[in-house]
Design a protein around this motif. Structure first.
Motif, PDB file in Angstrom:
ATOM      1  N   LYS A 185       0.856  -1.179   0.000  1.00 15.24           N
ATOM      2  CA  LYS A 185       0.000   0.000   0.000  1.00 15.24           C
ATOM      3  C   LYS A 185       0.896   1.234   0.000  1.00 15.24           C
ATOM      4  CE  LYS A 185      -3.399  -2.427   2.874  1.00 15.24           C
ATOM      5  NZ  LYS A 185      -4.075  -2.452   4.203  1.00 15.24           N
ATOM      6  N   ALA A 186       0.405   2.325  -0.567  1.00 12.74           N
ATOM      7  CA  ALA A 186       1.232   3.532  -0.643  1.00 12.74           C
ATOM      8  C   ALA A 186       0.389   4.784  -0.511  1.00 12.74           C
ATOM      9  CB  ALA A 186       2.013   3.566  -1.957  1.00 12.74           C
ATOM     10  N   VAL A 187       0.995   5.796   0.108  1.00 14.99           N
ATOM     11  CA  VAL A 187       0.443   7.143   0.140  1.00 14.99           C
ATOM     12  C   VAL A 187       1.474   8.058  -0.502  1.00 14.99           C
ATOM     13  CG1 VAL A 187      -0.392   9.044   1.556  1.00 14.99           C
ATOM     14  CG2 VAL A 187      -0.827   6.685   2.274  1.00 14.99           C
ATOM     15  N   LEU A 188       1.099   8.719  -1.572  1.00 17.38           N
ATOM     16  CA  LEU A 188       1.970   9.680  -2.241  1.00 17.38           C
ATOM     17  C   LEU A 188       1.515  11.079  -1.849  1.00 17.38           C
ATOM     18  CD1 LEU A 188       4.189  10.486  -4.249  1.00 17.38           C
ATOM     19  CD2 LEU A 188       2.499  10.261  -6.080  1.00 17.38           C
ATOM     20  N   LYS A 189       2.331  11.756  -1.036  1.00 16.96           N
ATOM     21  CA  LYS A 189       1.997  13.102  -0.558  1.00 16.96           C
ATOM     22  C   LYS A 189       2.401  14.123  -1.607  1.00 16.96           C
ATOM     23  CE  LYS A 189       4.442  11.821   2.997  1.00 16.96           C
ATOM     24  NZ  LYS A 189       5.249  11.837   4.237  1.00 16.96           N
ATOM     25  N   MET A 190       1.470  15.034  -1.912  1.00 19.15           N
ATOM     26  CA  MET A 190       1.678  16.004  -2.990  1.00 19.15           C
ATOM     27  C   MET A 190       1.426  17.436  -2.528  1.00 19.15           C
ATOM     28  SD  MET A 190       0.000  13.836  -6.166  1.00 19.15           S
ATOM     29  CE  MET A 190      -1.656  13.913  -5.465  1.00 19.15           C
ATOM     30  N   GLY A 191       1.739  17.730  -1.263  1.00 19.48           N
ATOM     31  CA  GLY A 191       1.615  19.084  -0.746  1.00 19.48           C
ATOM     32  C   GLY A 191       0.195  19.604  -0.823  1.00 19.48           C
ATOM     33  N   PRO A 192       0.001  20.828  -1.334  1.00 20.39           N
ATOM     34  CA  PRO A 192      -1.336  21.439  -1.367  1.00 20.39           C
ATOM     35  C   PRO A 192      -2.317  20.712  -2.280  1.00 20.39           C
ATOM     36  CG  PRO A 192       0.251  22.790  -2.559  1.00 20.39           C
ATOM     37  CD  PRO A 192       1.037  21.748  -1.837  1.00 20.39           C
ATOM     38  N   LYS A 193      -1.831  19.800  -3.142  1.00 20.97           N
ATOM     39  CA  LYS A 193      -2.724  19.043  -4.016  1.00 20.97           C
ATOM     40  C   LYS A 193      -3.354  17.847  -3.307  1.00 20.97           C
ATOM     41  CE  LYS A 193       0.531  18.604  -7.132  1.00 20.97           C
ATOM     42  NZ  LYS A 193       1.252  18.211  -8.370  1.00 20.97           N
ATOM     43  N   GLY A 194      -2.896  17.568  -2.085  1.00 22.71           N
ATOM     44  CA  GLY A 194      -3.442  16.439  -1.357  1.00 22.71           C
ATOM     45  C   GLY A 194      -2.545  15.217  -1.466  1.00 22.71           C
ATOM     46  N   CYS A 195      -3.137  14.043  -1.531  1.00 25.41           N
ATOM     47  CA  CYS A 195      -2.340  12.820  -1.629  1.00 25.41           C
ATOM     48  C   CYS A 195      -3.079  11.786  -2.460  1.00 25.41           C
ATOM     49  CB  CYS A 195      -2.028  12.263  -0.226  1.00 25.41           C
ATOM     50  SG  CYS A 195      -3.472  11.572   0.636  1.00 25.41           S
ATOM     51  N   LEU A 196      -2.329  10.814  -2.930  1.00 21.54           N
ATOM     52  CA  LEU A 196      -2.888   9.652  -3.606  1.00 21.54           C
ATOM     53  C   LEU A 196      -2.697   8.441  -2.704  1.00 21.54           C
ATOM     54  CD1 LEU A 196      -1.660  10.066  -7.296  1.00 21.54           C
ATOM     55  CD2 LEU A 196      -4.049   9.824  -6.583  1.00 21.54           C
ATOM     56  N   TYR A 197      -3.781   7.727  -2.435  1.00 20.64           N
ATOM     57  CA  TYR A 197      -3.679   6.475  -1.672  1.00 20.64           C
ATOM     58  C   TYR A 197      -3.904   5.317  -2.630  1.00 20.64           C
ATOM     59  CZ  TYR A 197      -4.778   2.477   1.200  1.00 20.64           C
ATOM     60  OH  TYR A 197      -4.775   1.218   1.742  1.00 20.64           O
ATOM     61  N   THR A 198      -3.070   4.293  -2.514  1.00 19.85           N
ATOM     62  CA  THR A 198      -3.198   3.137  -3.397  1.00 19.85           C
ATOM     63  C   THR A 198      -3.000   1.849  -2.622  1.00 19.85           C
ATOM     64  OG1 THR A 198      -2.205   4.419  -5.201  1.00 19.85           O
ATOM     65  CG2 THR A 198      -2.394   2.053  -5.526  1.00 19.85           C
ATOM     66  N   ASP A 199      -3.948   0.958  -2.769  1.00 19.31           N
ATOM     67  CA  ASP A 199      -3.777  -0.433  -2.352  1.00 19.31           C
ATOM     68  C   ASP A 199      -3.519  -1.194  -3.653  1.00 19.31           C
ATOM     69  OD1 ASP A 199      -4.117  -3.138  -1.749  1.00 19.31           O
ATOM     70  OD2 ASP A 199      -5.628  -2.737  -0.224  1.00 19.31           O
ATOM     71  N   PHE A 200      -2.339  -1.780  -3.764  1.00 21.39           N
ATOM     72  CA  PHE A 200      -1.944  -2.342  -5.057  1.00 21.39           C
ATOM     73  C   PHE A 200      -2.657  -3.639  -5.402  1.00 21.39           C
ATOM     74  CE2 PHE A 200       1.836   0.383  -4.201  1.00 21.39           C
ATOM     75  CZ  PHE A 200       1.671   1.214  -5.289  1.00 21.39           C
ATOM     76  N   THR A 201      -3.576  -4.085  -4.542  1.00 22.52           N
ATOM     77  CA  THR A 201      -4.433  -5.207  -4.941  1.00 22.52           C
ATOM     78  C   THR A 201      -5.618  -4.712  -5.765  1.00 22.52           C
ATOM     79  OG1 THR A 201      -5.785  -5.077  -2.914  1.00 22.52           O
ATOM     80  CG2 THR A 201      -3.822  -6.475  -2.847  1.00 22.52           C
ATOM     81  N   THR A 202      -5.792  -3.381  -5.836  1.00 24.61           N
ATOM     82  CA  THR A 202      -6.814  -2.787  -6.690  1.00 24.61           C
ATOM     83  C   THR A 202      -6.124  -1.983  -7.778  1.00 24.61           C
ATOM     84  OG1 THR A 202      -6.992  -0.701  -5.465  1.00 24.61           O
ATOM     85  CG2 THR A 202      -8.276  -2.568  -4.641  1.00 24.61           C
ATOM     86  N   ASP A 203      -6.898  -1.430  -8.712  1.00 24.23           N
ATOM     87  CA  ASP A 203      -6.271  -0.683  -9.812  1.00 24.23           C
ATOM     88  C   ASP A 203      -6.742   0.762  -9.862  1.00 24.23           C
ATOM     89  OD1 ASP A 203      -8.348  -1.789 -12.646  1.00 24.23           O
ATOM     90  OD2 ASP A 203      -8.865  -1.074 -10.634  1.00 24.23           O
ATOM     91  N   LYS A 204      -7.286   1.287  -8.748  1.00 24.77           N
ATOM     92  CA  LYS A 204      -7.790   2.653  -8.769  1.00 24.77           C
ATOM     93  C   LYS A 204      -7.227   3.461  -7.608  1.00 24.77           C
ATOM     94  CE  LYS A 204     -12.132   1.919 -11.253  1.00 24.77           C
ATOM     95  NZ  LYS A 204     -13.608   2.083 -11.213  1.00 24.77           N
TER      96      LYS A 204
END
Length: 323
Positions: A223-242
């Motif tokens: 699983k990953a959280v990509l922090k992007m400052g004022p744009k927020g973040c992307l959360y991904t569970d790599f068992t899904t594709d969204k």
């Protein structure tokens, strides 16, 4: 109740203008996260801080204050021959910071070779999650670093979740190649990666969030959280594709960005370990970081977080981006 062990270094902090007014405090990415987790999670998560300090008055004072925050310090090892490191924060007019460090002989740098580190190893087998950052690894001598990464791999094999914040600081590494080699090893058994877009671009040359998430998935991250400052973040569970884009409320007046990522991690992990949804956990992280950057210093006064409502339950529609 879940238990997390946070490994790293805390230093004495000087904040202000050289040869001018200085404020003394303490901080360090992992300790910042531990403090903000304690404030966010309250009694819902047990938090161990794993480090080494001296036996001097300042070390004693730091431990006392961590205990007041609700952090368990039973596994902060004491070194009679060394003291805490020191750093100076200088801020520009936009609240961005630069640092000067004095840490080469700090007690935390020699944590792994401490005579009592075997007790830490035994304790880590009993926790639910171990959190470590790129800085936690970078400050160690190369041999000690490898010993710690090997230990983390063993813990992962035994069912302990590993959370890793890449937190790349080029000046702390022998070379970028050495950092990449170490990161690839730890990411291969990381359950939850918490990374920042700027750091990933600097170390890996990533030019998009898709590139970062694709690379993390290829290393074995679950699983990953990509922090992007004022744009927020992307959360991904790599068992899904969204991957899920989770926005944040802009902060009009930024005073000091020190500890922005650390406090986000604290809010997210507090939610993660208390069974909130990824969106709720991320919103909690955004809320906490947004408050922290409106104050000076790595660790803001307790009163600034006491009024915050961390009982976040999302009813809004979720924005998703298929990468």
């Amino acid at each position: 109740m879940k238990r997390i062990a946070i490994i790293g270094e805390c230093m004495i902090e000087l904040n202000g203008a050289p040869f001018g007014t200085m404020q003394q405090a303490y901080g360090g990415d992992s300790l910042n996260t531990a403090v903000y987790m304690a404030r966010t999670a309250g009694q819902s998560v047990e938090i161990d801080y794993i480090s080494a300090l001296g036996t001097d008055t300042i070390s004693n004072g730091m431990i006392s204050r961590w205990q007041q925050e609700g952090i368990n310090t039973d596994y902060v090892l004491r070194d009679k021959t060394r003291q805490p490191g020191l750093y100076l924060i200088q801020l520009d007019d936009q609240g961005e910071r630069t640092f000067l460090y004095w840490r080469n002989q700090s007690a935390a740098r020699y944590l792994v070779r401490h005579p009592n580190f075997a007790q830490v190893e035994l304790h880590l087998q009993t926790v639910d999650m171990v959190y470590v950052s790129g800085i936690s690894l970078a400050v160690l001598p190369a041999e000690d670093r490898q010993q710690l990464v090997t230990l983390l791999g063993q813990l992962s094999s035994n069912g302990v979740e590993i959370a890793f914040d890449s937190n790349y600081r080029p000046a702390l590494w022998e070379s970028a190649d050495e950092a990449r080699k170490c990161y690839k090893q730890i990411l291969s058994f990381t359950n939850l990666a918490l990374v920042t877009d700027d750091d990933e671009e600097t170390l890996w040359g990533d030019t998009s969030s898709q590139a970062t998430l694709g690379r993390l998935q290829s290393t074995g991250v679950k699983k990953a959280v990509l922090k992007m400052g004022p744009k927020g973040c992307l959360y991904t569970d790599f068992t899904t594709d969204k991957p899920e884009l989770i926005g944040t409320t802009p902060v009009e007046t930024v005073i000091d960005t020190t500890s922005a990522g650390d406090s986000f991690n604290a809010g997210f992990l507090s939610g993660y370990l208390t069974d909130k949804t990824p969106r709720e956990a991320a919103l909690q992280g955004h809320q906490l970081a947004g408050t922290v950057i409106q104050h000076k210093g790595a660790i803001i006064p307790c009163y600034a977080t006491e009024a915050m409502d961390f009982n976040i339950h999302s009813t809004a529609s979720t924005t998703t981006t298929k990468l």
